[in-house]
Design an enzyme around this catalytic site. Structure first.
Site, PDB file in Angstrom:
ATOM      1  N   ASP A  93       0.852  -1.179   0.000  1.00  0.00           N
ATOM      2  CA  ASP A  93       0.000   0.000   0.000  1.00  0.00           C
ATOM      3  C   ASP A  93       0.895   1.239   0.000  1.00  0.00           C
ATOM      4  O   ASP A  93       2.006   1.219   0.545  1.00  0.00           O
ATOM      5  CB  ASP A  93      -0.885  -0.010   1.247  1.00  0.00           C
ATOM      6  CG  ASP A  93      -1.865   1.151   1.267  1.00  0.00           C
ATOM      7  OD1 ASP A  93      -3.019   0.952   0.874  1.00  0.00           O
ATOM      8  OD2 ASP A  93      -1.465   2.252   1.689  1.00  0.00           O
ATOM      9  N   ALA A 326     -25.631   2.698   6.838  1.00  0.00           N
ATOM     10  CA  ALA A 326     -26.224   2.582   5.502  1.00  0.00           C
ATOM     11  C   ALA A 326     -25.464   1.556   4.656  1.00  0.00           C
ATOM     12  O   ALA A 326     -24.237   1.598   4.598  1.00  0.00           O
ATOM     13  CB  ALA A 326     -26.196   3.934   4.794  1.00  0.00           C
ATOM     14  N   GLN A 328     -24.210   1.279   1.696  1.00  0.00           N
ATOM     15  CA  GLN A 328     -24.001   2.280   0.648  1.00  0.00           C
ATOM     16  C   GLN A 328     -24.043   1.705  -0.759  1.00  0.00           C
ATOM     17  O   GLN A 328     -24.686   2.274  -1.650  1.00  0.00           O
ATOM     18  CB  GLN A 328     -22.667   3.006   0.879  1.00  0.00           C
ATOM     19  CG  GLN A 328     -22.355   4.056  -0.190  1.00  0.00           C
ATOM     20  CD  GLN A 328     -21.200   4.938   0.188  1.00  0.00           C
ATOM     21  OE1 GLN A 328     -21.282   5.675   1.163  1.00  0.00           O
ATOM     22  NE2 GLN A 328     -20.108   4.867  -0.556  1.00  0.00           N
ATOM     23  N   HIS A 343     -18.986  12.664   1.218  1.00  0.00           N
ATOM     24  CA  HIS A 343     -17.746  13.220   1.761  1.00  0.00           C
ATOM     25  C   HIS A 343     -16.602  13.170   0.751  1.00  0.00           C
ATOM     26  O   HIS A 343     -15.541  13.712   1.005  1.00  0.00           O
ATOM     27  CB  HIS A 343     -17.360  12.460   3.025  1.00  0.00           C
ATOM     28  CG  HIS A 343     -17.031  11.015   2.778  1.00  0.00           C
ATOM     29  ND1 HIS A 343     -17.909  10.149   2.153  1.00  0.00           N
ATOM     30  CD2 HIS A 343     -15.932  10.287   3.060  1.00  0.00           C
ATOM     31  CE1 HIS A 343     -17.352   8.952   2.076  1.00  0.00           C
ATOM     32  NE2 HIS A 343     -16.154   8.999   2.612  1.00  0.00           N
ATOM     33  N   TRP A 346     -12.404   8.542  -2.104  1.00  0.00           N
ATOM     34  CA  TRP A 346     -12.246   8.075  -3.486  1.00  0.00           C
ATOM     35  C   TRP A 346     -13.056   6.815  -3.765  1.00  0.00           C
ATOM     36  O   TRP A 346     -13.618   6.656  -4.852  1.00  0.00           O
ATOM     37  CB  TRP A 346     -10.775   7.860  -3.811  1.00  0.00           C
ATOM     38  CG  TRP A 346     -10.530   7.561  -5.254  1.00  0.00           C
ATOM     39  CD1 TRP A 346     -10.002   6.428  -5.798  1.00  0.00           C
ATOM     40  CD2 TRP A 346     -10.822   8.418  -6.381  1.00  0.00           C
ATOM     41  NE1 TRP A 346      -9.933   6.514  -7.165  1.00  0.00           N
ATOM     42  CE2 TRP A 346     -10.438   7.735  -7.554  1.00  0.00           C
ATOM     43  CE3 TRP A 346     -11.361   9.702  -6.498  1.00  0.00           C
ATOM     44  CZ2 TRP A 346     -10.569   8.285  -8.829  1.00  0.00           C
ATOM     45  CZ3 TRP A 346     -11.505  10.254  -7.778  1.00  0.00           C
ATOM     46  CH2 TRP A 346     -11.108   9.548  -8.912  1.00  0.00           C
ATOM     47  N   SER A 348     -15.930   6.022  -2.489  1.00  0.00           N
ATOM     48  CA  SER A 348     -17.322   6.446  -2.667  1.00  0.00           C
ATOM     49  C   SER A 348     -17.516   7.111  -4.030  1.00  0.00           C
ATOM     50  O   SER A 348     -18.548   6.927  -4.680  1.00  0.00           O
ATOM     51  CB  SER A 348     -17.726   7.408  -1.546  1.00  0.00           C
ATOM     52  OG  SER A 348     -17.792   6.740  -0.309  1.00  0.00           O
ATOM     53  N   GLU A 351     -17.656   4.380  -6.601  1.00  0.00           N
ATOM     54  CA  GLU A 351     -18.937   3.679  -6.526  1.00  0.00           C
ATOM     55  C   GLU A 351     -20.041   4.517  -7.168  1.00  0.00           C
ATOM     56  O   GLU A 351     -20.903   3.979  -7.883  1.00  0.00           O
ATOM     57  CB  GLU A 351     -19.271   3.370  -5.071  1.00  0.00           C
ATOM     58  CG  GLU A 351     -18.411   2.271  -4.469  1.00  0.00           C
ATOM     59  CD  GLU A 351     -18.552   2.130  -2.969  1.00  0.00           C
ATOM     60  OE1 GLU A 351     -17.843   1.288  -2.381  1.00  0.00           O
ATOM     61  OE2 GLU A 351     -19.373   2.875  -2.376  1.00  0.00           O
ATOM     62  N   GLN A 368     -10.092  14.579   0.925  1.00  0.00           N
ATOM     63  CA  GLN A 368     -11.435  14.716   0.359  1.00  0.00           C
ATOM     64  C   GLN A 368     -11.697  16.085  -0.247  1.00  0.00           C
ATOM     65  O   GLN A 368     -12.452  16.200  -1.227  1.00  0.00           O
ATOM     66  CB  GLN A 368     -12.476  14.377   1.438  1.00  0.00           C
ATOM     67  CG  GLN A 368     -12.422  12.917   1.865  1.00  0.00           C
ATOM     68  CD  GLN A 368     -13.116  12.642   3.177  1.00  0.00           C
ATOM     69  OE1 GLN A 368     -13.852  13.484   3.703  1.00  0.00           O
ATOM     70  NE2 GLN A 368     -12.895  11.466   3.743  1.00  0.00           N
TER      71      GLN A 368
END
Length: 457
Positions: A93, A326, A328, A343, A346, A348, A351, A368
């Site tokens: 990572d 939630a 999502q 928010h 990345w 989200s 998606e 963000q």
């Protein structure tokens, strides 16, 4: 199979042949894929006692013996058992490049995986160049109201939209260390796709950065099946999905702000006022902030009445639903959802693009704000609630976004800006094609495997 293990565990990546790549492997390979190690947010007191990146370095040093032992077992097994996977290298990572010395010990290449966008990767690399080549005092830059040109962005970005952690003396060394480590990688995998970030990816092909492999979008295509809620069936996944089933296509605004996303009561009331006045259908994931000074994730409210305006739930009962946790992915995949107040993490964003749902940006922390600027100004795939909103990890912020500003963004997203909706739908179609044979990410993954084979020890 690519798997990211939990901290302190390491998983063998075996790729005897991948039908979705440009080539087939002539032998089995084994890569160690090491996830960024989970660590607590550093409090100011801890930062004073443990300056710069001392904490992360000590964390990596503690993990090295575990990785070393695991890799040694793989190599021994390979030598004793012909036909068993051959150890080919590491994938770290981007935040775990402190483990890179292990690759030198075993004389194998290592690659980095960047879970953020390519444009943000470019900012991290440019950050080091600003300090080392141009002599910029980055901590002074953080106090500026000016704009900054970054090679991976076509438009200048306001400094206030840059990650705060990159510009304060306590955490700047961590960002610089990461940037320096990434320059030593054999290549960098990025969770993006070429068509989404053409300018950024091309800008990274400058000879100063290791080869970039866009291999995304890596997103969940369905939820985890979880069916829990703070108030029983009212917040269960089944109840949420049944409520969405009763709504018209693209009619619902979904508000969800990530695993650490929460607002204090004053801001919650402004959001509620905006939703009620807009008249749009909504599904709102409302989380309770952790107590001030406590480094914990938000929790669900026992009773929403304690934070929402009096009578709000009754007045909006026919058009809205307030929930805690939630699912999502399942919600974004539902045809009733037509907008996403997010928010701008990345994952989200990817998606939302995958499911063709346009975003209203409300960033909170980390990178963000950068992502919000990127979506609204650079890519034209979102509308702004507030791009430079920033809170600390305790959820505190002096800024209150007014109901008028929130409602203005809701109306723009849900009613007015048809062009953004059209662009997001088109990018959604492209995101699916890029993973298919002949697609850009499909081909990029094939090139990565070819590179791994060419660099076998």
């Amino acid at each position: 199979m690519i798997a990211f293990p939990q901290p302190s565990s390491y998983i063998q990546l075996v790729t005897p042949s991948l039908p979705h790549t440009a080539s087939h492997l002539p032998r089995q390979l084994s890569l160690i894929v090491c996830e960024s190690l989970t660590c607590p947010v550093l409090s100011p007191k801890y930062q004073m006692l443990n300056p710069q990146n001392q904490f992360l370095n000590s964390l990596f040093e503690g993990q090295k013996p575990l990785v070393r032992e695991y890799v040694s077992r793989i190599k021994t097994q390979s030598e004793l058992s012909p036909g068993s996977p051959q150890f080919a290298g590491f994938i770290f990572d981007a935040f775990a490049t402190g483990l890179k010395d292990l690759a030198n010990e075993f004389d194998v290449p290592w690659y980095a995986f960047c879970a953020s966008d390519a444009a943000y990767l470019g900012w991290v690399m440019h950050l080091k160049a600003l300090q080392d080549e141009q002599g910029v005092d980055l901590t002074e830059l953080g106090n500026s109201d000016s704009e900054l040109e970054i090679p991976t962005l076509a438009s200048p970005i306001p400094v206030k939209c840059l990650p705060l952690s990159s510009l304060v003396k306590e955490t700047l060394p961590i960002a610089l260390e990461m940037a320096g480590g990434l320059t030593e990688a054999k290549g960098i995998l990025v969770n993006t796709f070429l068509e989404l970030e053409l300018h950024a990816v091309n800008s990274l092909s400058n000879g100063k950065t290791p080869r970039v492999y866009p291999v995304g979008p890596i997103v969940k295509h369905e939820g985890d099946g979880r069916d829990v809620g703070s108030d029983g069936s009212k917040n269960s996944r089944i109840d949420i999905m049944e409520w969405l089933d009763d709504q018209a296509p693209s009619s619902v605004l979904f508000l969800c702000f990530g695993s650490r996303g929460s607002f204090r009561s004053e801001q919650v009331k402004e959001i509620a006022c905006a939703l009620e006045r807009s008249g749009h259908r909504f599904l709102w994931s409302l989380r309770k902030p952790s107590p001030s000074g406590k480094l914990k994730s938000p929790s669900d409210y026992e009773n929403f009445q304690e934070v929402l305006p009096q009578g709000f739930l009754d007045r909006t009962a026919k058009i809205g639903k307030v929930i805690g946790w939630a699912p999502q992915v399942d919600i974004l995949a539902h045809q009733a959802v037509g907008g996403f107040a997010s928010h701008c993490g990345w994952n989200s964003i990817l998606e939302s693009i995958w499911f063709g749902v346009p975003i209203a940006t409300w960033p909170l922390y980390a990178e963000q704000q950068f992502n919000a600027f990127y979506m609204v100004i650079e890519l034209g795939l979102g509308v702004e609630i507030k791009m430079d909103y920033t809170m600390d990890f305790q959820g505190d912020d002096d800024i209150i976004v007014s109901a008028d500003d929130i409602m203005r963004a809701i109306k723009q997203l849900m009613e007015e800006d048809k062009e953004i909706r059209k662009k997001v739908k088109e990018m959604s179609r492209i995101s699916e094609k890029t993973l298919m044979p002949g697609g850009s990410s499909h081909s990029s993954l094939g090139h990565l495997i070819d590179d791994i084979i060419e660099n076998l020890p």
